[in-house]
Design a protein around this motif. Structure first.
Motif, PDB file in Angstrom:
ATOM      1  N   UNK A  18     -10.426  -0.471   4.984  1.00 43.98           N
ATOM      2  CA  UNK A  18     -10.333  -0.128   3.569  1.00 43.98           C
ATOM      3  C   UNK A  18      -9.019  -0.605   2.972  1.00 43.98           C
ATOM      4  N   UNK A  19      -7.926  -0.555   3.751  1.00 42.51           N
ATOM      5  CA  UNK A  19      -6.656  -1.088   3.266  1.00 42.51           C
ATOM      6  C   UNK A  19      -6.735  -2.594   3.104  1.00 42.51           C
ATOM      7  N   UNK A  20      -7.363  -3.262   4.048  1.00 44.24           N
ATOM      8  CA  UNK A  20      -7.509  -4.704   3.995  1.00 44.24           C
ATOM      9  C   UNK A  20      -8.365  -5.112   2.807  1.00 44.24           C
ATOM     10  N   UNK A  21      -9.453  -4.410   2.555  1.00 44.99           N
ATOM     11  CA  UNK A  21     -10.327  -4.777   1.448  1.00 44.99           C
ATOM     12  C   UNK A  21      -9.666  -4.525   0.105  1.00 44.99           C
ATOM     13  N   UNK A  80       4.057  -8.578  -8.149  1.00 47.73           N
ATOM     14  CA  UNK A  80       2.917  -8.002  -7.435  1.00 47.73           C
ATOM     15  C   UNK A  80       1.612  -8.621  -7.929  1.00 47.73           C
ATOM     16  N   UNK A  81       0.608  -8.476  -7.101  1.00 48.09           N
ATOM     17  CA  UNK A  81      -0.738  -8.923  -7.441  1.00 48.09           C
ATOM     18  C   UNK A  81      -1.433  -7.832  -8.250  1.00 48.09           C
ATOM     19  N   UNK A  82      -2.576  -8.134  -8.825  1.00 46.54           N
ATOM     20  CA  UNK A  82      -3.317  -7.123  -9.586  1.00 46.54           C
ATOM     21  C   UNK A  82      -3.805  -5.980  -8.706  1.00 46.54           C
ATOM     22  N   UNK A  83      -3.858  -6.200  -7.401  1.00 43.67           N
ATOM     23  CA  UNK A  83      -4.237  -5.126  -6.477  1.00 43.67           C
ATOM     24  C   UNK A  83      -3.099  -4.129  -6.286  1.00 43.67           C
ATOM     25  N   UNK A  84      -1.906  -4.472  -6.816  1.00 44.41           N
ATOM     26  CA  UNK A  84      -0.740  -3.618  -6.649  1.00 44.41           C
ATOM     27  C   UNK A  84       0.141  -4.028  -5.489  1.00 44.41           C
ATOM     28  N   UNK A  85      -0.315  -4.973  -4.680  1.00 44.35           N
ATOM     29  CA  UNK A  85       0.450  -5.413  -3.505  1.00 44.35           C
ATOM     30  C   UNK A  85       1.665  -6.230  -3.941  1.00 44.35           C
ATOM     31  N   UNK A  86       2.849  -5.827  -3.468  1.00 43.41           N
ATOM     32  CA  UNK A  86       4.073  -6.597  -3.712  1.00 43.41           C
ATOM     33  C   UNK A  86       4.020  -7.863  -2.882  1.00 43.41           C
ATOM     34  N   UNK A  87       4.287  -9.011  -3.515  1.00 40.72           N
ATOM     35  CA  UNK A  87       4.343 -10.255  -2.762  1.00 40.72           C
ATOM     36  C   UNK A  87       5.732 -10.878  -2.817  1.00 40.72           C
ATOM     37  N   UNK A  88       6.584 -10.414  -3.750  1.00 41.07           N
ATOM     38  CA  UNK A  88       7.916 -10.996  -3.845  1.00 41.07           C
ATOM     39  C   UNK A  88       8.843 -10.094  -4.651  1.00 41.07           C
ATOM     40  N   UNK A  89      10.116 -10.121  -4.292  1.00 42.64           N
ATOM     41  CA  UNK A  89      11.172  -9.464  -5.062  1.00 42.64           C
ATOM     42  C   UNK A  89      12.496 -10.006  -4.548  1.00 42.64           C
ATOM     43  N   UNK A  90      13.558  -9.817  -5.327  1.00 38.25           N
ATOM     44  CA  UNK A  90      14.834 -10.331  -4.831  1.00 38.25           C
ATOM     45  C   UNK A  90      15.169  -9.601  -3.540  1.00 38.25           C
ATOM     46  N   UNK A 140       3.311 -11.692   2.539  1.00 41.43           N
ATOM     47  CA  UNK A 140       1.956 -11.382   2.122  1.00 41.43           C
ATOM     48  C   UNK A 140       1.289 -12.518   1.369  1.00 41.43           C
ATOM     49  N   UNK A 141       2.021 -13.454   0.792  1.00 45.86           N
ATOM     50  CA  UNK A 141       1.411 -14.610   0.154  1.00 45.86           C
ATOM     51  C   UNK A 141       0.743 -14.294  -1.166  1.00 45.86           C
ATOM     52  N   UNK A 142       0.322 -15.354  -1.831  1.00 44.48           N
ATOM     53  CA  UNK A 142      -0.398 -15.250  -3.100  1.00 44.48           C
ATOM     54  C   UNK A 142      -1.717 -15.987  -2.920  1.00 44.48           C
ATOM     55  N   UNK A 143      -2.838 -15.272  -2.946  1.00 43.65           N
ATOM     56  CA  UNK A 143      -4.135 -15.938  -2.783  1.00 43.65           C
ATOM     57  C   UNK A 143      -4.433 -16.874  -3.957  1.00 43.65           C
ATOM     58  N   UNK A 144      -5.307 -17.855  -3.753  1.00 43.47           N
ATOM     59  CA  UNK A 144      -5.708 -18.731  -4.855  1.00 43.47           C
ATOM     60  C   UNK A 144      -6.241 -17.927  -6.045  1.00 43.47           C
ATOM     61  N   UNK A 145      -6.012 -18.441  -7.241  1.00 45.15           N
ATOM     62  CA  UNK A 145      -6.487 -17.858  -8.503  1.00 45.15           C
ATOM     63  C   UNK A 145      -5.949 -16.442  -8.749  1.00 45.15           C
ATOM     64  N   UNK A 146      -4.715 -16.193  -8.332  1.00 49.94           N
ATOM     65  CA  UNK A 146      -4.126 -14.861  -8.501  1.00 49.94           C
ATOM     66  C   UNK A 146      -3.374 -14.732  -9.817  1.00 49.94           C
ATOM     67  N   UNK A 147      -3.673 -13.672 -10.530  1.00 46.19           N
ATOM     68  CA  UNK A 147      -2.920 -13.245 -11.704  1.00 46.19           C
ATOM     69  C   UNK A 147      -1.714 -12.502 -11.151  1.00 46.19           C
ATOM     70  N   UNK A 148      -0.517 -12.796 -11.647  1.00 42.93           N
ATOM     71  CA  UNK A 148       0.697 -12.170 -11.136  1.00 42.93           C
ATOM     72  C   UNK A 148       1.328 -11.282 -12.199  1.00 42.93           C
TER      73      UNK A 148
END
Length: 163
Positions: A18-21, A80-90, A140-148
């Motif tokens: 469920x976390x992965x999805x 962060x991604x629209x899922x709320x996952x942080x992908x980058x910060x200083x 964590x990366x940024x998947x293709x077609x991601x709104x940031x």
């Protein structure tokens, strides 16, 4: 020790999928989420949506100069991604990132030029102004077609500026 392994098995079977999805979406699901996010932005009067599709939401108005494409800027940021996952910060919370504005993604170039030194804003960056169909591999990366979504504080502007 047995209870640790039981917890590990329960996590693996029930919680981990469920976390992965929650963070791993198909391209179709990501595009649908993007469309919903655009509709949400358009429905909120505090979000300025530019002709390019960038969503700009001023949190705190700055009083200093506005950067130009050739300015060097210092910022604090959280992406962060629209899922709320942080992908980058200083990396260091007390050390802002410094760069020349024309060296970053188009969404940052456009959005930071709307800000004034000392201000904070939330940038809603569509894929075409970020990493597009390629994304950024990694963890964590940024998947293709991601709104940031970036929360940015513009600390300092130097070099060529717009006042």
């Amino acid at each position: 020790m047995k209870s640790f392994f039981q917890l590990l098995i329960l996590f693996t079977i029930f919680l981990f999928p469920s976390l992965l999805s929650a963070t791993t979406l198909s391209v179709a699901e990501r595009l649908e989420l993007n469309q919903q996010h655009v509709a949400d932005m358009l429905a909120h009067p505090e979000v300025l949506v530019t002709a390019s599709g960038l969503g700009y939401q001023e949190i705190t108005a700055g009083t200093g100069a506005r950067p130009s494409e050739l300015s060097s800027v210092q910022v604090y940021y959280h992406g962060r991604l629209l899922t709320g996952q942080t992908f980058d910060k200083q990396l260091a919370p007390d050390e802002p990132l410094e760069f020349i504005l024309h060296q970053v993604i188009s969404g940052w170039q456009e959005g930071l030029q709307l800000m004034r030194e000392g201000g904070t804003a939330r940038l809603h960056i569509p894929p075409e102004l970020a990493y597009g169909a390629h994304g950024v591999p990694g963890v964590p990366g940024v998947p293709p077609f991601s709104f940031l979504v970036f929360d940015i504080e513009l600390i300092r502007v130097s070099g060529f500026r717009r006042d």
